[in-house]
Write a protein that holds these residues in place. Structure first.
Motif, PDB file in Angstrom:
ATOM      1  N   LEU A  26      13.841   5.946  22.580  1.00 54.45           N
ATOM      2  CA  LEU A  26      12.439   6.423  22.745  1.00 54.45           C
ATOM      3  C   LEU A  26      11.472   5.183  22.626  1.00 54.45           C
ATOM      4  O   LEU A  26      11.972   4.146  22.013  1.00 54.45           O
ATOM      5  N   SER A  27      10.233   5.187  22.876  1.00 58.71           N
ATOM      6  CA  SER A  27       9.425   3.965  22.465  1.00 58.71           C
ATOM      7  C   SER A  27       9.460   3.760  21.241  1.00 58.71           C
ATOM      8  O   SER A  27       9.139   4.929  20.219  1.00 58.71           O
ATOM      9  N   GLY A  28       9.364   2.626  20.496  1.00 61.31           N
ATOM     10  CA  GLY A  28       9.393   2.648  19.043  1.00 61.31           C
ATOM     11  C   GLY A  28      10.435   2.794  18.242  1.00 61.31           C
ATOM     12  O   GLY A  28      10.534   2.731  17.120  1.00 61.31           O
ATOM     13  N   SER A  29      11.733   2.954  18.993  1.00 59.08           N
ATOM     14  CA  SER A  29      12.845   3.357  18.473  1.00 59.08           C
ATOM     15  C   SER A  29      13.796   1.860  18.209  1.00 59.08           C
ATOM     16  O   SER A  29      14.763   1.710  17.299  1.00 59.08           O
ATOM     17  N   GLY A  30      13.168   0.674  18.379  1.00 53.26           N
ATOM     18  CA  GLY A  30      13.740  -0.482  17.961  1.00 53.26           C
ATOM     19  C   GLY A  30      14.379  -1.163  19.053  1.00 53.26           C
ATOM     20  O   GLY A  30      14.956  -2.316  18.729  1.00 53.26           O
ATOM     21  N   LYS A  31      14.278  -0.701  20.442  1.00 49.86           N
ATOM     22  CA  LYS A  31      15.308  -1.259  21.458  1.00 49.86           C
ATOM     23  C   LYS A  31      14.972  -2.766  21.424  1.00 49.86           C
ATOM     24  O   LYS A  31      15.764  -3.616  21.490  1.00 49.86           O
ATOM     25  N   SER A  32      13.753  -3.385  21.432  1.00 48.73           N
ATOM     26  CA  SER A  32      13.340  -4.673  21.745  1.00 48.73           C
ATOM     27  C   SER A  32      13.669  -5.620  20.577  1.00 48.73           C
ATOM     28  O   SER A  32      14.287  -6.569  20.837  1.00 48.73           O
ATOM     29  N   SER A  33      13.587  -4.977  19.354  1.00 47.21           N
ATOM     30  CA  SER A  33      14.210  -5.618  18.281  1.00 47.21           C
ATOM     31  C   SER A  33      15.672  -6.028  18.340  1.00 47.21           C
ATOM     32  O   SER A  33      16.069  -6.965  17.747  1.00 47.21           O
ATOM     33  N   ARG A 132       5.776   4.832  13.982  1.00 49.71           N
ATOM     34  CA  ARG A 132       5.474   3.190  14.329  1.00 49.71           C
ATOM     35  C   ARG A 132       4.620   3.138  15.339  1.00 49.71           C
ATOM     36  O   ARG A 132       3.614   2.416  15.038  1.00 49.71           O
TER      37      ARG A 132
HETATM   38  N1  LIG Z   1      14.916  -0.790  11.994  1.00 48.45           N
HETATM   39  C1  LIG Z   1      13.515  -0.924  11.876  1.00 48.45           C
HETATM   40  N2  LIG Z   1      12.905  -0.313  10.763  1.00 48.45           N
HETATM   41  C2  LIG Z   1      11.548  -0.407  10.984  1.00 48.45           C
HETATM   42  N3  LIG Z   1      10.782  -0.767  11.837  1.00 48.45           N
HETATM   43  C3  LIG Z   1      11.489  -1.181  12.807  1.00 48.45           C
HETATM   44  C4  LIG Z   1      12.772  -1.253  12.952  1.00 48.45           C
HETATM   45  N4  LIG Z   1      13.324  -1.599  14.397  1.00 48.45           N
HETATM   46  C5  LIG Z   1      11.927  -2.076  15.016  1.00 48.45           C
HETATM   47  N5  LIG Z   1      11.028  -1.816  14.037  1.00 48.45           N
HETATM   48  C6  LIG Z   1       9.406  -1.952  14.378  1.00 48.45           C
HETATM   49  O1  LIG Z   1       8.949  -0.670  15.133  1.00 48.45           O
HETATM   50  C7  LIG Z   1       8.299  -1.157  16.303  1.00 48.45           C
HETATM   51  C8  LIG Z   1       8.890  -0.891  17.575  1.00 48.45           C
HETATM   52  O2  LIG Z   1      10.057  -1.570  17.822  1.00 48.45           O
HETATM   53  P1  LIG Z   1      10.511  -1.984  19.138  1.00 48.45           P
HETATM   54  O3  LIG Z   1      11.783  -3.005  19.003  1.00 48.45           O
HETATM   55  O4  LIG Z   1       9.231  -2.704  19.919  1.00 48.45           O
HETATM   56  O5  LIG Z   1      10.962  -0.808  19.737  1.00 48.45           O
HETATM   57  P2  LIG Z   1      10.904  -0.250  21.465  1.00 48.45           P
HETATM   58  O6  LIG Z   1      11.454  -1.532  22.090  1.00 48.45           O
HETATM   59  O7  LIG Z   1      12.208   0.826  21.282  1.00 48.45           O
HETATM   60  O8  LIG Z   1       9.449   0.334  21.627  1.00 48.45           O
HETATM   61  C9  LIG Z   1       8.032  -2.446  15.865  1.00 48.45           C
HETATM   62  O9  LIG Z   1       6.635  -2.921  15.366  1.00 48.45           O
HETATM   63  C10 LIG Z   1       9.180  -3.021  15.095  1.00 48.45           C
HETATM   64  O10 LIG Z   1       8.780  -4.105  14.405  1.00 48.45           O
END
Ligand SMILES: Nc1ncnc2c1ncn2[C@@H]1O[C@H](COP(=O)(O)OP(=O)(O)O)[C@@H](O)[C@H]1O
Ligand SMILES: Nc1ncnc2c1ncn2[C@@H]1O[C@H](COP(=O)(O)OS(=O)(=O)O)[C@@H](OP(=O)(O)O)[C@H]1O
Length: 138
Positions: A26-33, A132
């Protein structure tokens, strides 16, 4: 006559295996991170990778596509094709897209040799992603 270079030649030069690591969730799940952290870790180990992030690709190659179901299907198909080319070049391609449909991910997997498509599901509850929501989608 020129002998064409093949994937094994490039892999030997780069000392790595070209493959696709496909991060879905999902969006916000942390894929990009996760993609960013993985790419950094690989770099520190001397391995070349390249990230195809849905968010970015939709500003260029796929800017003609919306979020209706049929456009998401086309989005994944195109990124799958590009990822295949990266893998064939010897790169470790990290694709991070919501890619909601199993069938589309399976089609991307089928484009690659067995074992060269590694799927990672960000198993994060919807309420956590909603909490998030850095892009204000909710
Ligand atoms: N393990 C984590 N715990 C808490 N926050 C996180 C975690 N991974 C990512 N985030 C935060 O959640 C938000 C969405 O992360 P992001 O990597 O952009 O997700 P996606 O690419 O899936 O939309 C960002 O603000 C990021 O800093
Ligand atoms: N309506 C709607 N639904 C879903 N996503 C939206 C929408 N509008 C904009 N965005 C932003 O686009 C990013 C998702 O693009 P993807 O290419 O990964 O989506 S998909 O695989 O085709 O479903 C997604 O990025 P991530 O948050 O990184 O997942 C969003 O920031």
């Amino acid at each position: 006559m020129c002998a064409p270079l093949k994937k094994p030649d490039r892999q030997k030069l780069l000392q790595q295996r070209g493959c696709v690591i496909w991060i879905t969730g999902l969006s916000g799940s942390g894929k990009s991170s996760v993609a960013c952290a993985l790419s950094q870790m690989l770099y520190q180990r001397g391995k070349l990778s390249y990230i195809l992030d849905g968010d970015n690709v939709r500003h260029g190659l796929n800017r003609d596509l919306s979020f209706k179901a049929e456009d998401r299907v086309e989005n994944i198909r195109r990124v799958g094709e590009v990822a295949k080319l990266f893998a064939d070049s010897g790169f470790i391609c990290i694709a991070c897209l919501i890619s909601p449909y199993k069938r589309d991910r399976a089609a991307c997997r089928a484009m690659l040799p067995t074992g060269d498509f590694i799927e990672v599901f960000m198993d994060v509850p919807l309420r956590v992603c909603e909490g998030r929501d850095p892009k204000g989608l909710v």
